[in-house]
Design an enzyme around this catalytic site. Structure first.
Site, mmCIF file in Angstrom:
data_model
loop_
_atom_site.group_PDB
_atom_site.id
_atom_site.type_symbol
_atom_site.label_atom_id
_atom_site.label_comp_id
_atom_site.label_asym_id
_atom_site.label_seq_id
_atom_site.Cartn_x
_atom_site.Cartn_y
_atom_site.Cartn_z
ATOM 1 C CG ASP A 5 54.493 42.797 40.525
ATOM 2 O OD1 ASP A 5 54.761 41.858 41.279
ATOM 3 O OD2 ASP A 5 55.203 43.811 40.409
ATOM 4 C CE1 TYR A 40 55.306 47.416 37.101
ATOM 5 C CE2 TYR A 40 55.810 45.090 36.968
ATOM 6 C CZ TYR A 40 55.222 46.149 37.622
ATOM 7 O OH TYR A 40 54.542 45.935 38.797
ATOM 8 C CG ASP A 50 53.519 39.175 45.568
ATOM 9 O OD1 ASP A 50 53.888 38.139 44.981
ATOM 10 O OD2 ASP A 50 54.309 40.073 45.912
ATOM 11 C CG ASP A 63 38.199 48.307 40.846
ATOM 12 O OD1 ASP A 63 38.124 47.555 39.862
ATOM 13 O OD2 ASP A 63 37.495 49.327 40.957
ATOM 14 C CE LYS A 112 39.905 50.989 37.486
ATOM 15 N NZ LYS A 112 38.963 50.701 38.572
#
Ligand code: NAD
Length: 366
Positions: free
Chosen positions: A252, A145, A256, A228, A196
């Protein structure tokens, strides 16, 4: 023996249901403070839409200054239809981003705990989610970001190319890693780092640094998962997780997903912490303009944010325990606000839920 202390707390009620739920949290803090000999000095400041209406700025400099000079910040929620059409730089959300940047808050802690009384709110099978108690520690100020270069650039062939850069320095990884290990120490002692690293170099560095921190925390059991696989495991067998640490983008998404295991947005608190200085404690939900001012809001996420403030911001775990116990007791007694209402339970408004909490706190005293 209790230790007597005075804390300066900045309240940022914000917009929508913010003021209503903040009133309840303040009453609860005062009550628990009286019981445990803790004094809170509250100061209120404006942020978001309320601040735009007042000054034209979603984070007036005076608000940031008051926050900086406090021991912790209890924020409710910002935003609403009234400000939806303003240009993006003047919108209420900018107040939140400015606050995080201004206080150097690089660690976001989001618990996802299934409360037995509300287990039917989850969309997953009872046997999968029963007992789930996860804390996601997300890096908040680095990663894709914020990494440079970023933008949309013309290519030689004349088409446009969008670019973002996922980058972490060793020191950025180390500081979030330390928060995560320390958080796991306050919980069940298990930490899973998510990356990752099979594909991304930035993740290889992430995994190396987190692994190198581990010997400093011999009491913590560290594991690693690719993001994943972590996403799959969160919905397949979420009970395996205690504390999860991950970068900004993965955090992020995973925070959630973890939150929705519980199914009830009105119950979820969060904390954002920096290296030093005050942390910001706030519910995950927004300002709920559809029910604002109607005494329908669920104040429990805000009250649980106040408990997180005591545990992770002020290091007063006993006071945090007491608030969390009171929340459990009101739910045990069948009290519900509209968002978590189910058959056979007693419907309360925001104020009514606050009163029920105060009664339970009084009962816990004896
Ligand atoms: P929201 O979380 O405000 O509301 C979603 C739904 O959940 C609504 O039906 C609402 O009534 C309900 N709800 C939320 N919190 C509740 C509570 N405590 N008790 C009972 N019901 C509750 O999300 P939204 O509708 O997408 O956004 C509304 C405004 O909030 C927007 O302006 C948005 O930008 C802002 N927002 C702010 C934050 C924040 O301050 N951190 C987070 C999300 C959204």
């Amino acid at each position: 023996m209790t230790q007597s202390q005075k804390y300066r707390i900045t309240l940022l009620p914000g917009d929508g249901i913010g003021p209503e739920i903040t009133t309840v949290a303040v009453d609860v803090l005062k009550a628990v403070g009286q019981q445990l000999d803790i004094t809170f000095e509250f100061q209120k400041a404006k942020i978001g839409g309320a601040a735009i209406d007042d000054t034209g700025d979603p984070l007036p400099p005076a608000t940031l200054e008051i926050c900086r000079n406090s021991d912790a910040v209890l924020l409710a929620a910002i935003g609403g239809w009234k400000w939806d059409n303003l240009p993006s730089q003047q919108r209420p959300e900018q107040g939140l981003l400015g606050l995080r940047a201004g206080l150097g808050l690089f660690a976001n802690l989001r618990p996802a705990k299934i409360l037995p009384q509300l287990i039917d709110s989850s969309t997953l099978k009872k046997e999968v989610v029963e007992g789930v108690d996860i804390m996601v520690v997300r890096e908040l100020t680095g990663g894709i970001y914020f990494g440079q270069p970023k933008g949309i650039f013309p290519t030689e062939s004349g088409e446009k190319r969008g670019v973002n850069t996922m980058a972490y320095t060793e020191s950025e990884i180390d500081r979030i890693g330390k928060v995560a290990f320390e958080t796991a120490q306050k919980r069940r002692g298990k930490l899973c780092s998510v990356d990752k690293s099979n594909v991304l170099e930035v993740s290889q560095l992430w995994r190396d640094r987190i692994t190198q921190l581990a010997p400093e925390y011999p009491d913590i059991e560290l594991s690693h998962l690719y993001v994943d696989n972590a996403a799959m495991q969160l919905v397949r067998a979420p009970k395996q997780f205690d504390t999860i640490v991950t970068g900004n983008l993965f955090g992020d998404i995973l925070s959630d997903a973890a939150a929705m295991l519980t199914g009830s947005i009105g119950m979820l608190p969060s904390a954002s912490l920096g290296a030093s200085g005050p942390g910001v404690f706030e519910p995950v939900h927004g300002s709920a303009p559809d029910i604002a001012g109607q005494d329908k809001a669920n104040p429990l996420a805000q009250v649980l944010s106040a408990a997180m403030m005591l545990r992770y911001g002020l290091d007063r775990p006993l006071a945090a325990d007491r608030i969390e116990q009171a929340v459990m007791q009101v739910l045990d007694k069948g009290y519900r606000t509209g968002d978590i209402m189910s058959e056979g339970m007693t419907l309360l408004g925001c104020r009514g839920m606050g009163d029920a909490l105060l009664t339970e706190l009084e009962n816990l005293k004896s």
